[in-house]
Motif scaffolding. Structure first.
Motif, mmCIF file in Angstrom:
data_model
loop_
_atom_site.group_PDB
_atom_site.id
_atom_site.type_symbol
_atom_site.label_atom_id
_atom_site.label_comp_id
_atom_site.label_asym_id
_atom_site.label_seq_id
_atom_site.Cartn_x
_atom_site.Cartn_y
_atom_site.Cartn_z
ATOM 1 N N GLU A 126 -56.644 22.065 43.251
ATOM 2 C CA GLU A 126 -57.225 23.324 43.729
ATOM 3 C C GLU A 126 -56.136 24.302 44.144
ATOM 4 O O GLU A 126 -55.017 23.917 44.487
ATOM 5 N N HIS A 145 -53.814 26.614 46.257
ATOM 6 C CA HIS A 145 -53.258 26.534 47.611
ATOM 7 C C HIS A 145 -52.373 27.747 47.859
ATOM 8 O O HIS A 145 -51.171 27.625 48.149
ATOM 9 N N VAL A 187 -51.265 19.862 45.907
ATOM 10 C CA VAL A 187 -50.961 19.542 47.314
ATOM 11 C C VAL A 187 -51.776 18.348 47.820
ATOM 12 O O VAL A 187 -51.221 17.378 48.356
ATOM 13 N N ASP A 188 -53.080 18.417 47.671
ATOM 14 C CA ASP A 188 -53.933 17.358 48.241
ATOM 15 C C ASP A 188 -53.659 16.010 47.575
ATOM 16 O O ASP A 188 -53.734 14.956 48.229
ATOM 17 N N GLY A 242 -57.097 13.733 50.923
ATOM 18 C CA GLY A 242 -56.243 14.885 51.205
ATOM 19 C C GLY A 242 -56.961 16.220 51.164
ATOM 20 O O GLY A 242 -56.327 17.260 51.350
ATOM 21 N N HIS A 269 -56.002 25.646 55.393
ATOM 22 C CA HIS A 269 -55.836 25.407 53.956
ATOM 23 C C HIS A 269 -54.550 26.070 53.499
ATOM 24 O O HIS A 269 -54.424 27.294 53.569
ATOM 25 N N GLU A 311 -49.971 21.587 55.692
ATOM 26 C CA GLU A 311 -49.826 21.228 54.272
ATOM 27 C C GLU A 311 -48.521 21.765 53.699
ATOM 28 O O GLU A 311 -47.863 21.097 52.897
HETATM 29 ZN ZN LIG Z 1 -55.171 21.151 50.614
#
Ligand SMILES: [Zn+2]
Length: 285
Positions: free
Chosen positions: A36, A38, A46-47, A118, A168, A173
């Motif tokens: 997704e 970021h 990232v996640d 995450g 987010h 992060e």
């Molecule tokens: Zn994230």
């Protein structure tokens, strides 16, 4: 050519080897993230990177006590689809596939499954999947989003405002990503983004969500995808938070491995009460 065998990874074992591990009941760990947006400063992994790296670091340290399943890289993202590149797995599909993975683990004889996540919006779905695994097998499954491992430390060390600075692609992060893969971060693109309207009830922060749940389209609360303050992120904070999360998760795996509750007990006076549907049968695996 050999890349080395990781004995703590589920799919690096042969099937007979895996079967022998049932005897000592390691905790089975599934990491999940998402693809997704970021913001303009972070890649879309990232996640995935942060959850997977955490689980791998734990596996390296306690290889006899856990087995890591192959990482699951997609998440529930419908509300993020205004941002190019995001991949959405519908909530009902994610529930089904995660439950299927967990029930497969239980079928092979393992009794403790941890899901390390995450991506915030996966959480309600993972909670339901874990509950389904618990009520349809003899295994116990628990799910968590990894920052919950170190809430107090984040609270003590964060520089961004609460609530809102860590939601987010914000301070947390971005810091951890700077630590894990700093060359891929474009800090010159990082923007402080606080478009979430001020409210006593509705706010997003990984250090503690508002008391009332409400998740609109993500583009209604952010212009570049960021919600929070990545401008105060640093690789050093990311290293401290990542290392602390590893140590906390080791404690979680160890406690969960030996966690015991009362045996399930049927309190109906009549045995007829439990014979109607298969799913409620106490001995169903
Ligand atoms: Zn994230």
């Amino acid at each position: 050519m050999s890349t080395g065998v990781k004995r703590w990874m589920w799919d690096q074992l042969t099937s007979p080897e895996l079967d022998r591990r049932v005897a000592d009941q390691p905790v089975i760990v599934l990491s999940i993230g998402s693809v997704e947006d970021h913001g303009g400063h972070l890649p879309m992994d990232v996640d995935n990177l942060e959850s997977r790296s955490l689980c791998e670091a734990v596996g390296e340290q306690i290889p006899e006590e856990m087995l890591l399943l192959p990482h699951f890289p997609y998440g529930f993202e419908t509300h993020h689809m205004d941002y190019p590149g995001t991949i959405d797995v519908k909530a009902e599909h994610l529930l089904e596939v995660i439950a299927d993975i967990g029930l497969s683990v239980a079928h092979h004889g393992f009794r403790r499954l941890l899901i390390c996540n995450g991506h915030g919006s996966n959480m309600p779905v993972l909670d339901l999947a874990a509950r389904r695994i618990n009520t349809n097998s003899e295994a116990l499954c628990a799910s968590f989003i990894w920052p919950n491992l170190i809430l107090n430390q984040i609270k003590a060390e964060r520089e961004s405002v609460y609530p809102g600075g860590i939601a987010h692609a914000g301070e947390l992060e971005t810091s951890v990503y700077l630590h894990l893969n700093g060359d891929a971060v474009q800090m010159e693109q990082a923007q402080k983004n606080f478009h979430f309207p001020e409210s006593s009830f509705f706010y997003h922060d990984l250090n503690g969500m508002g008391p009332i749940n409400m998740a609109p389209w993500h583009s209604m609360i952010s212009d570049d995808g960021t919600v929070g303050d990545p401008t105060v992120a640093s690789a050093e904070k990311g290293r401290r938070w990542f290392d602390a999360a590893v140590q906390s998760m080791i404690g979680l795996v160890r406690e969960f491995r030996t966690w015991q509750a009362l045996p399930r007990t049927d309190h109906h006076a009549s045995s007829l009460a439990t014979s109607t549907t298969e799913v409620y049968q106490p001995d169903r695996v």
